[in-house]
Design an enzyme around this catalytic site. Structure first.
Site, PDB file in Angstrom:
ATOM      1  N   ASP A 196       0.821  -1.207   0.000  1.00  0.00           N
ATOM      2  CA  ASP A 196       0.000   0.000   0.000  1.00  0.00           C
ATOM      3  C   ASP A 196       0.856   1.258   0.000  1.00  0.00           C
ATOM      4  OD1 ASP A 196      -2.573   1.563   1.917  1.00  0.00           O
ATOM      5  OD2 ASP A 196      -2.547   1.090  -0.189  1.00  0.00           O
ATOM      6  N   THR A 252      -2.117   3.527   7.508  1.00  0.00           N
ATOM      7  CA  THR A 252      -3.267   3.165   8.348  1.00  0.00           C
ATOM      8  C   THR A 252      -4.527   2.905   7.523  1.00  0.00           C
ATOM      9  OG1 THR A 252      -3.800   5.512   8.656  1.00  0.00           O
ATOM     10  CG2 THR A 252      -2.392   4.479  10.319  1.00  0.00           C
ATOM     11  N   SER A 253      -4.384   2.585   6.257  1.00  0.00           N
ATOM     12  CA  SER A 253      -5.562   2.382   5.410  1.00  0.00           C
ATOM     13  C   SER A 253      -6.373   1.155   5.814  1.00  0.00           C
ATOM     14  CB  SER A 253      -5.145   2.259   3.943  1.00  0.00           C
ATOM     15  OG  SER A 253      -4.436   1.053   3.722  1.00  0.00           O
ATOM     16  N   MET A 254      -5.746   0.201   6.531  1.00  0.00           N
ATOM     17  CA  MET A 254      -6.463  -0.995   6.980  1.00  0.00           C
ATOM     18  C   MET A 254      -6.729  -0.977   8.478  1.00  0.00           C
ATOM     19  SD  MET A 254      -7.452  -3.029   4.620  1.00  0.00           S
ATOM     20  CE  MET A 254      -7.752  -4.516   5.566  1.00  0.00           C
TER      21      MET A 254
END
EC number: 3.4.21.89
Length: 340
Positions: free
Chosen positions: A124, A183-185
């Site tokens: 990511d 921190t997208s997940m």
């Protein structure tokens, strides 16, 4: 009097036999007599010069922090390193090297674990905004068998389990370690977490909704240089819809085939709207669990299945958060697909 002299003489002879150590008989006698009658324990050489270099291998660097002093885990790592060395002469037809008896010695030795694990491929990259929110507990995977096992284990057992699992898969073509740089997940996976991605299951089945997948940048991002992505960039997201589904976002909620999705792994309601979008054959629709801080299918459309390189199954770093990353509650509501 004669009996007393004879007993004294016999005792003297026995002591001489034990102390002389002449020939193999002396060693044999001592090895049998001393442990049984004198409870004598040999001390292994604890000199740092005799510590095997394999104790400071890449697996130990990857798994253990500075503070651990556990001889048990340290010895385990040493054995694993000694049995996965680069000496081709010790490899058998199954690719497993022979066991070395000398590798047991580190179980009795103590040392400091090495800090700062090596950098592993990030997933990511780029387009996802990183946000250092306050730490919250992950709500994902709480009923997994890994979590149940580790919940009743000591810190040594957790570290040992992690060491065994990662060391087995680390050099395998069946799995690959990945690092999470954003921190997208979140809250499922946080910045700095490291996961093991398996590459086998999708040879036997199609990707399923709720799978966390690692994939190469979709073609549409490569067509526009201004995005700044290359074919080497990889992402990690969760599948929320599969081929043939209609996906829509309204009123802060995700709808699949006009049915609202109850997702307990999502950080917060979505702050954007998305018109209904059809997922064609051979594609899936992926979103980050931190929906408002994720660059995903709501930005660039459905993802080709052929771009998926693996499925996240296990978080091995940090040790305090070791767990599987498979979503176990399959009660995600899915409605029928409208056909016109």
């Amino acid at each position: 009097m004669a009996i007393r002299i004879t007993f004294t003489y016999s005792t003297h002879v026995a002591r001489n036999l034990v102390g002389t150590r002449v020939g193999p008989g002396g060693y044999c006698f001592e090895s049998l007599v001393r442990p049984r009658f004198f409870s004598h324990k040999r001390d292994f050489d604890r000199s740092p010069r005799n510590r095997p270099a394999s104790m400071y291998g890449s697996i130990a660097r990857e798994l253990i922090g500075e503070g651990s002093q556990s001889p048990l885990v340290m010895g385990l790592i040493s054995i694993l390193k000694s049995t996965t060395g680069h000496e081709s002469s010790t490899m058998n037809v199954l690719g497993v090297s022979s066991f070395k008896a000398s590798s047991i010695i580190p179980f009795l030795q103590g040392s400091k674990w090495i800090k700062n694990p090596p950098v592993i491929d990030d997933v990511d990259k780029g387009g996802t905004v990183c946000d250092d929110d306050d730490d919250k507990e992950s709500r994902n995977g709480g009923s997994g068998w890994v979590n149940k096992l580790l919940s009743v284990c000591s810190e040594d057992a957790k570290a040992a389990f992690t060491a065994v699992t990662v060391s087995i898969l680390f050099r395998s073509a069946l799995a690959e370690p990945k690092s999470i740089p954003s921190t997208s997940m979140y809250p499922t996976l946080d910045k700095g977490d490291r996961v093991m991605a398996e590459k086998v299951s999708y040879f036997f089945r199609k990707p399923e909704v709720s799978d966390i997948v690692i994939f190469k940048a979709p073609p549409i991002l490569l067509e526009y240089p201004e995005y700044g992505y290359s074919s080497n960039d990889v992402f990690i997201k969760r599948i929320v819809a599969s081929e043939g589904d209609w996906v829509e976002v309204r009123d802060g909620k995700l709808f699949v085939n006009d049915i609202v999705q109850e997702e307990d792994f999502v950080l917060e309601p979505m702050s954007y709207e998305m018109e209904p979008m059809f997922v064609p054959k051979g594609y899936v629709f992926v979103l980050g669990d931190n929906r408002n801080k994720s660059f995903d299918s709501h930005n660039w459309g459905p993802l080709p299945i052929e771009n998926i390189v693996g499925r996240s199954v296990f978080r091995y770093w940090p040790p305090s958060k070791v767990s599987d990353t498979i979503y176990h509650d399959q009660a995600i509501t899915r409605g029928p697909v409208a056909v016109s």
